[in-house]
Design a protein around this motif. Structure first.
Motif, PDB file in Angstrom:
ATOM      1  N   TRP A  21     100.020  -2.303 -29.621  1.00 11.01           N
ATOM      2  CA  TRP A  21     100.876  -3.189 -29.363  1.00 11.01           C
ATOM      3  C   TRP A  21     101.462  -3.809 -30.450  1.00 11.01           C
ATOM      4  CZ3 TRP A  21     100.767  -8.661 -31.040  1.00 11.01           C
ATOM      5  CH2 TRP A  21     101.686  -9.327 -30.660  1.00 11.01           C
ATOM      6  N   VAL A  22     100.846  -4.058 -31.616  1.00 17.99           N
ATOM      7  CA  VAL A  22     101.242  -4.567 -32.867  1.00 17.99           C
ATOM      8  C   VAL A  22     102.221  -3.442 -33.631  1.00 17.99           C
ATOM      9  CG1 VAL A  22      99.385  -3.931 -34.380  1.00 17.99           C
ATOM     10  CG2 VAL A  22     100.589  -6.027 -34.866  1.00 17.99           C
ATOM     11  N   SER A  23     101.613  -2.346 -33.567  1.00 17.46           N
ATOM     12  CA  SER A  23     102.594  -1.012 -33.955  1.00 17.46           C
ATOM     13  C   SER A  23     103.869  -1.238 -33.645  1.00 17.46           C
ATOM     14  CB  SER A  23     101.865   0.269 -33.810  1.00 17.46           C
ATOM     15  OG  SER A  23     102.602   1.038 -34.591  1.00 17.46           O
ATOM     16  N   ALA A  24     103.934  -1.467 -32.256  1.00 12.56           N
ATOM     17  CA  ALA A  24     105.313  -1.202 -31.591  1.00 12.56           C
ATOM     18  C   ALA A  24     106.299  -2.628 -31.908  1.00 12.56           C
ATOM     19  CB  ALA A  24     105.088  -1.282 -29.918  1.00 12.56           C
ATOM     20  N   VAL A  25     105.683  -3.674 -32.057  1.00 10.26           N
ATOM     21  CA  VAL A  25     106.149  -5.066 -32.203  1.00 10.26           C
ATOM     22  C   VAL A  25     106.510  -4.826 -33.911  1.00 10.26           C
ATOM     23  CG1 VAL A  25     105.717  -7.327 -33.050  1.00 10.26           C
ATOM     24  CG2 VAL A  25     104.893  -6.420 -30.979  1.00 10.26           C
ATOM     25  N   LEU A  26     105.793  -4.292 -34.640  1.00  6.58           N
ATOM     26  CA  LEU A  26     106.409  -4.296 -36.161  1.00  6.58           C
ATOM     27  C   LEU A  26     107.536  -3.104 -36.325  1.00  6.58           C
ATOM     28  CD1 LEU A  26     102.729  -4.330 -38.052  1.00  6.58           C
ATOM     29  CD2 LEU A  26     104.579  -6.089 -37.925  1.00  6.58           C
ATOM     30  N   ALA A  27     107.311  -1.994 -35.602  1.00  8.08           N
ATOM     31  CA  ALA A  27     108.291  -0.997 -35.671  1.00  8.08           C
ATOM     32  C   ALA A  27     109.473  -1.467 -35.257  1.00  8.08           C
ATOM     33  CB  ALA A  27     108.022   0.291 -34.599  1.00  8.08           C
ATOM     34  N   ALA A  28     109.520  -2.634 -34.128  1.00  3.75           N
ATOM     35  CA  ALA A  28     110.838  -2.984 -33.645  1.00  3.75           C
ATOM     36  C   ALA A  28     111.538  -3.911 -34.796  1.00  3.75           C
ATOM     37  CB  ALA A  28     110.852  -3.974 -32.447  1.00  3.75           C
ATOM     38  N   ARG A  29     110.754  -4.442 -35.608  1.00  2.00           N
ATOM     39  CA  ARG A  29     111.118  -5.197 -36.883  1.00  2.00           C
ATOM     40  C   ARG A  29     111.379  -4.298 -38.029  1.00  2.00           C
ATOM     41  NH1 ARG A  29     109.281  -7.691 -32.745  1.00  2.00           N
ATOM     42  NH2 ARG A  29     109.630  -9.665 -32.332  1.00  2.00           N
ATOM     43  N   GLY A  30     111.415  -2.984 -38.117  1.00  2.00           N
ATOM     44  CA  GLY A  30     111.634  -2.275 -39.152  1.00  2.00           C
ATOM     45  C   GLY A  30     110.522  -2.070 -40.063  1.00  2.00           C
ATOM     46  N   VAL A  31     109.289  -2.325 -39.703  1.00  2.00           N
ATOM     47  CA  VAL A  31     108.042  -1.804 -40.183  1.00  2.00           C
ATOM     48  C   VAL A  31     107.468  -0.441 -39.743  1.00  2.00           C
ATOM     49  CG1 VAL A  31     105.767  -2.463 -40.969  1.00  2.00           C
ATOM     50  CG2 VAL A  31     107.528  -4.315 -40.597  1.00  2.00           C
ATOM     51  N   ALA A  32     107.618   0.407 -40.856  1.00  2.00           N
ATOM     52  CA  ALA A  32     107.165   1.830 -40.346  1.00  2.00           C
ATOM     53  C   ALA A  32     105.471   1.560 -40.177  1.00  2.00           C
ATOM     54  CB  ALA A  32     107.291   2.653 -41.344  1.00  2.00           C
ATOM     55  N   PRO A  33     105.239   2.720 -39.034  1.00  2.00           N
ATOM     56  CA  PRO A  33     103.599   2.824 -38.964  1.00  2.00           C
ATOM     57  C   PRO A  33     103.099   3.051 -40.095  1.00  2.00           C
ATOM     58  CG  PRO A  33     105.013   4.110 -37.031  1.00  2.00           C
ATOM     59  CD  PRO A  33     106.105   3.482 -38.350  1.00  2.00           C
ATOM     60  N   GLU A  34     103.548   3.698 -41.104  1.00  2.00           N
ATOM     61  CA  GLU A  34     102.686   3.970 -42.437  1.00  2.00           C
ATOM     62  C   GLU A  34     102.365   2.694 -43.071  1.00  2.00           C
ATOM     63  OE1 GLU A  34     104.992   7.455 -40.973  1.00  2.00           O
ATOM     64  OE2 GLU A  34     105.927   5.379 -41.557  1.00  2.00           O
ATOM     65  N   GLU A  35     103.273   1.813 -43.000  1.00  2.00           N
ATOM     66  CA  GLU A  35     102.846   0.518 -43.618  1.00  2.00           C
ATOM     67  C   GLU A  35     101.639  -0.054 -42.953  1.00  2.00           C
ATOM     68  OE1 GLU A  35     105.712  -2.452 -44.737  1.00  2.00           O
ATOM     69  OE2 GLU A  35     107.522  -0.592 -45.001  1.00  2.00           O
ATOM     70  N   LEU A  36     101.602   0.045 -41.735  1.00  2.00           N
ATOM     71  CA  LEU A  36     100.403  -0.565 -40.870  1.00  2.00           C
ATOM     72  C   LEU A  36      99.339   0.280 -41.186  1.00  2.00           C
ATOM     73  CD1 LEU A  36      99.191  -2.438 -38.999  1.00  2.00           C
ATOM     74  CD2 LEU A  36      99.943  -0.930 -36.972  1.00  2.00           C
ATOM     75  N   VAL A  37      99.425   1.659 -41.212  1.00  2.00           N
ATOM     76  CA  VAL A  37      98.082   2.349 -41.556  1.00  2.00           C
ATOM     77  C   VAL A  37      97.810   2.101 -42.951  1.00  2.00           C
ATOM     78  CG1 VAL A  37      97.571   4.782 -42.115  1.00  2.00           C
ATOM     79  CG2 VAL A  37      98.926   4.253 -40.047  1.00  2.00           C
ATOM     80  N   GLU A  38      98.245   1.851 -44.060  1.00  2.00           N
ATOM     81  CA  GLU A  38      97.993   1.678 -45.118  1.00  2.00           C
ATOM     82  C   GLU A  38      97.351   0.208 -45.431  1.00  2.00           C
ATOM     83  OE1 GLU A  38      97.938   3.266 -47.940  1.00  2.00           O
ATOM     84  OE2 GLU A  38      98.560   5.005 -47.016  1.00  2.00           O
ATOM     85  N   ASN A  39      97.748  -0.894 -44.575  1.00  2.00           N
ATOM     86  CA  ASN A  39      97.284  -2.071 -44.315  1.00  2.00           C
ATOM     87  C   ASN A  39      95.834  -1.855 -44.091  1.00  2.00           C
ATOM     88  OD1 ASN A  39      97.419  -4.749 -42.302  1.00  2.00           O
ATOM     89  ND2 ASN A  39      97.084  -4.898 -44.404  1.00  2.00           N
ATOM     90  N   LEU A  40      95.469  -1.174 -42.852  1.00  2.00           N
ATOM     91  CA  LEU A  40      94.314  -0.874 -42.279  1.00  2.00           C
ATOM     92  C   LEU A  40      93.441  -0.308 -43.138  1.00  2.00           C
ATOM     93  CD1 LEU A  40      95.738  -0.117 -38.751  1.00  2.00           C
ATOM     94  CD2 LEU A  40      94.422  -2.177 -39.414  1.00  2.00           C
ATOM     95  N   LYS A  41      93.858   0.736 -43.908  1.00  2.00           N
ATOM     96  CA  LYS A  41      93.129   1.266 -44.839  1.00  2.00           C
ATOM     97  C   LYS A  41      92.349   0.535 -46.057  1.00  2.00           C
ATOM     98  CE  LYS A  41      95.273   6.139 -44.837  1.00  2.00           C
ATOM     99  NZ  LYS A  41      95.999   6.971 -45.919  1.00  2.00           N
ATOM    100  N   CYS A  42      93.232  -0.572 -46.314  1.00  4.24           N
ATOM    101  CA  CYS A  42      92.668  -1.516 -47.258  1.00  4.24           C
ATOM    102  C   CYS A  42      91.615  -2.477 -46.645  1.00  4.24           C
ATOM    103  CB  CYS A  42      94.124  -2.606 -47.757  1.00  4.24           C
ATOM    104  SG  CYS A  42      94.908  -1.468 -48.830  1.00  4.24           S
ATOM    105  N   VAL A  43      91.850  -2.810 -45.391  1.00  2.00           N
ATOM    106  CA  VAL A  43      90.651  -3.407 -44.705  1.00  2.00           C
ATOM    107  C   VAL A  43      89.850  -2.828 -44.416  1.00  2.00           C
ATOM    108  CG1 VAL A  43      90.512  -4.475 -42.192  1.00  2.00           C
ATOM    109  CG2 VAL A  43      92.665  -4.705 -43.296  1.00  2.00           C
ATOM    110  N   ARG A  44      89.980  -1.502 -44.051  1.00  2.00           N
ATOM    111  CA  ARG A  44      88.583  -0.718 -44.069  1.00  2.00           C
ATOM    112  C   ARG A  44      87.874  -0.868 -45.396  1.00  2.00           C
ATOM    113  NH1 ARG A  44      85.631   3.984 -44.010  1.00  2.00           N
ATOM    114  NH2 ARG A  44      84.732   4.560 -42.050  1.00  2.00           N
TER     115      ARG A  44
END
Length: 355
Positions: A74-97
């Motif tokens: 869901w959040v990937s779809a919400v961010l994508a609609a606002r111009g945030v590429a999935p790669e940015e979310l993936v990088e954020n999640l890598k840092c979280v991990r």
């Protein structure tokens, strides 16, 4: 709470520090983020990271990894609609991990990473495309679309006139609640998710609908009474109350006496009120998944009190709609996805209580 309560407690206790460290790490690796989004964007990055960890904790708490996986879709779809590429979310999640690995104790880390890695695996892939696509656009010639178009133009009086004219023309009040108000609110959520309207427009439409509903209450309270009582409320922290208000109105139309206690109600206040009123049914709502635990706390408080332990509890809201068996984990007696089905579910719960 399941057998992983200690894991969940450790994760929740460390969540703020983990979020802060993960965002700092991400921005240090990609300085361009600050230039791209500014300080406001950094604050939003931090808030999103807090949400990641909250949903992760809920998934572990309720023993349902799909909660975290569905949230990431869901959040990937919400961010994508606002111009945030999935790669940015993936990088954020890598840092979280990485910060999770550095922060949590070994026994907790194994449990957390099992859920975390399973959820992250689908981000940016085909799994995201299926994330919460249950809401379809409104029919262009339907009453809900005409009503919502009025609100989106800021024409609140025109929206009120539309539903009043429909009532005068013979449309039933239940039909107005279901096929105009309820359908329009679902569309508001879909439009916000796809970035077609702003959060301010979403709030305006919701507030206007609450006002318009209040103007029509002479129709809601006009039927004969059945001598049955419903209390409705939203959990601490939950501010989305319109859906539960619609449920209460629907029960009023069916002859129940209802007491809608609104949003963000403390558990102790609910227990006191239910103990005084002794309702036939209690309705609780959670729109966001991170409000599931507060609902569970409410139910546990009711069960622990002699005066309220036998009250029948029906739950609903978006948090329950993707995990239809979550009501059992909460300790409730049943679940309904909308106002109309809540009446049927109430009868089913009552029948079960009679044995």
């Amino acid at each position: 709470m399941n057998e992983n309560s200690a894991v969940v407690n450790e994760l929740r206790s460390a969540a703020e520090a983990i979020a802060q460290a993960a965002v700092a790490r991400g921005y240090s690796r990609r300085p361009a983020l600050l230039a791209k989004y500014g300080e406001r964007g950094r604050a939003m990055y931090l808030q999103d990271t807090r949400f990641h960890l909250s949903y992760l904790a809920d998934a572990i708490s309720f023993g349902r990894p799909s909660i975290f996986k569905d949230y990431l879709g869901w959040v990937s779809a919400v961010l994508a609609a606002r111009g945030v590429a999935p790669e940015e979310l993936v990088e954020n999640l890598k840092c979280v991990r990485e910060v999770l690995v550095e922060t949590l104790s070994d026994p907790s880390l194994a449990v957390v990473l099992e859920v975390f890695d399973a959820g992250v695996a689908g981000v940016g892939g085909a799994a995201d495309a299926s994330a919460d696509q249950s809401e379809q656009p409104l029919p262009v010639d339907g009453p809900a679309k005409r009503y919502l178009d009025c609100l989106l133009r800021g024409e609140r009086q025109a929206a009120l006139d539309l539903v009043q004219n429909a009532l005068r023309a013979g449309t039933g009040v239940r039909e107005i609640w279901l096929r105009v108000f309820q359908d329009a609110q679902h569309e508001v959520g879909r439009l916000w998710q796809s970035n077609q309207i702003s959060i301010a427009q979403e709030h305006y439409c919701t507030a206007a609908t609450q006002m318009i509903m209040s103007r029509l209450y002479s129709h809601v309270f006009s039927g004969p009474r059945r001598g049955r009582i419903l209390v409705t409320a939203c959990a601490p922290g939950e501010i989305h109350e319109l859906g539960m208000r619609m449920v209460a109105d629907f029960f009023e139309m069916d002859g129940w006496d209802t007491y809608h206690l609104g949003a963000n109600l403390p558990a102790a206040a609910l227990v006191d009120f239910v103990g005084q009123r002794r309702p036939d049914l209690l309705g609780l709502s959670a729109a966001m998944t991170f409000h599931l635990e507060p609902v569970a706390v409410m139910v546990r408080a009711l069960r622990a009190n002699q005066a309220t332990r036998d009250v029948r509890v029906l739950v609903g809201g978006h948090a329950f709609n993707r995990e239809h068996e979550l009501w059992r984990d909460i300790g409730a007696d049943g679940y309904a996805p909308d106002a109309e089905s809540a009446l049927t579910a109430a009868e089913r719960v009552a029948a079960a209580a009679r044995g």
